[in-house]
Design a protein around this motif. Sequence first.
Motif, PDB file in Angstrom:
ATOM      1  N   PRO A  72      10.919 -22.528   9.742  1.00 31.19           N
ATOM      2  CA  PRO A  72      11.901 -21.700   9.029  1.00 31.19           C
ATOM      3  C   PRO A  72      12.964 -22.544   8.337  1.00 31.19           C
ATOM      4  O   PRO A  72      13.304 -23.630   8.795  1.00 31.19           O
ATOM      5  N   GLU A  76      16.137 -18.444   7.472  1.00 29.71           N
ATOM      6  CA  GLU A  76      15.021 -17.746   8.120  1.00 29.71           C
ATOM      7  C   GLU A  76      15.004 -17.916   9.635  1.00 29.71           C
ATOM      8  O   GLU A  76      14.284 -17.204  10.329  1.00 29.71           O
ATOM      9  N   ARG A  77      15.779 -18.872  10.149  1.00 31.51           N
ATOM     10  CA  ARG A  77      15.668 -19.250  11.565  1.00 31.51           C
ATOM     11  C   ARG A  77      15.889 -18.070  12.517  1.00 31.51           C
ATOM     12  O   ARG A  77      15.131 -17.887  13.472  1.00 31.51           O
ATOM     13  N   PRO A  79      15.594 -14.594  12.172  1.00 31.22           N
ATOM     14  CA  PRO A  79      14.484 -13.642  12.297  1.00 31.22           C
ATOM     15  C   PRO A  79      13.184 -14.306  12.760  1.00 31.22           C
ATOM     16  O   PRO A  79      12.392 -13.682  13.474  1.00 31.22           O
ATOM     17  N   TYR A  80      12.964 -15.557  12.381  1.00 34.93           N
ATOM     18  CA  TYR A  80      11.782 -16.311  12.811  1.00 34.93           C
ATOM     19  C   TYR A  80      11.731 -16.345  14.338  1.00 34.93           C
ATOM     20  O   TYR A  80      10.725 -15.967  14.949  1.00 34.93           O
ATOM     21  N   ARG A  82      13.644 -14.607  16.476  1.00 33.74           N
ATOM     22  CA  ARG A  82      13.751 -13.261  17.058  1.00 33.74           C
ATOM     23  C   ARG A  82      12.398 -12.589  17.163  1.00 33.74           C
ATOM     24  O   ARG A  82      12.019 -12.093  18.233  1.00 33.74           O
ATOM     25  N   TRP A  83      11.658 -12.527  16.064  1.00 32.50           N
ATOM     26  CA  TRP A  83      10.424 -11.758  16.072  1.00 32.50           C
ATOM     27  C   TRP A  83       9.281 -12.489  16.744  1.00 32.50           C
ATOM     28  O   TRP A  83       8.419 -11.851  17.369  1.00 32.50           O
ATOM     29  N   TYR A 133       7.388 -10.749   5.052  1.00 32.91           N
ATOM     30  CA  TYR A 133       7.017 -11.521   6.237  1.00 32.91           C
ATOM     31  C   TYR A 133       8.136 -11.398   7.268  1.00 32.91           C
ATOM     32  O   TYR A 133       9.252 -11.020   6.927  1.00 32.91           O
ATOM     33  N   ALA A 135      10.095 -13.427   8.778  1.00 34.28           N
ATOM     34  CA  ALA A 135      11.313 -14.218   8.595  1.00 34.28           C
ATOM     35  C   ALA A 135      11.940 -13.993   7.222  1.00 34.28           C
ATOM     36  O   ALA A 135      12.989 -14.539   6.930  1.00 34.28           O
ATOM     37  N   THR A 140       5.652 -17.860   7.409  1.00 40.41           N
ATOM     38  CA  THR A 140       6.008 -18.943   8.323  1.00 40.41           C
ATOM     39  C   THR A 140       5.094 -18.885   9.552  1.00 40.41           C
ATOM     40  O   THR A 140       4.275 -17.976   9.700  1.00 40.41           O
ATOM     41  N   ALA A 142       5.870 -17.974  12.365  1.00 38.67           N
ATOM     42  CA  ALA A 142       6.101 -16.719  13.100  1.00 38.67           C
ATOM     43  C   ALA A 142       5.092 -15.660  12.688  1.00 38.67           C
ATOM     44  O   ALA A 142       4.672 -14.842  13.507  1.00 38.67           O
ATOM     45  N   ASP A 143       4.670 -15.689  11.427  1.00 39.73           N
ATOM     46  CA  ASP A 143       3.677 -14.707  10.976  1.00 39.73           C
ATOM     47  C   ASP A 143       2.309 -14.967  11.586  1.00 39.73           C
ATOM     48  O   ASP A 143       1.536 -14.033  11.780  1.00 39.73           O
TER      49      ASP A 143
END
Length: 192
Positions: A72, A76-77, A79-80, A82-83, A133, A135, A140, A142-143
Amino acid sequence: MSRGRIARWMLEETGEPYETVLVDWTDKPTALLAANPLGKVPTIEHDGHVVSEAAAICAYCAEAFPAAGLAPTAAERAPYLRWMFFTAGPLEAAMMDKALGAEVPAAKRGMVGYGSFAEAVDTLEHAVSRAPYVAGDRFTAADVYVGSAVGWFTQFGMLDKRPAFTDYLARLWNRPAWVRAREIDDALMPAA
C-alpha cells in the motif's frame, strides 16, 4: 483446494520465481513441521525467514518484492490493513462458525469479533463496494487475500452472490496472475 491457492496467486502477482513443494496431508514432511509446527499450508520460506498464514504471506510478499507494486501507499495503508485483517479474523471466524453450525447467542455477540454473521457479511460488502479495490482505486496484496476469501466463500455457498461480491470478483478474476495461478493449481488436482 487449500489456502495454498492464495499464496500461489500472490507469488504469481509478484512475478518472482518460486519453488512449490506439494504436501500429502496424511504424511506431512518433516521440513514443513520444522518450519510450521502446525503443518499448515501455505508456509513459505524466503531469505531464511518462515512466513505462514495466508494474510501474512500476502503482506510479506508485497513488502519483500516492492517492484510488483502490491504494497500500500501511505494513503492506502489504513484500508489495506483494515480489510485484510478483518477478512483473516472476524470474517473467517463468522464463516467457520456458520459452517460448523455454531450459534452465538445475541447476549454474547460482543465476545466474538464479528458480532453476528449478518453484520460480518454486510461489513464485507461495504469493504468491496466503497472503491474498485479494498484499499482504493488500485489493486494491492489485500485484494489477493480478500478476493480469495470472497471467491472461496461464494463458491461454497457460505456467502450470497450479492452484486458487490460478484462485481469485485469479476475485476480480480481478469488478472493474468490469477488466471495463471488457477491454471497451475487446477492442473495439480487429481482427476475426478
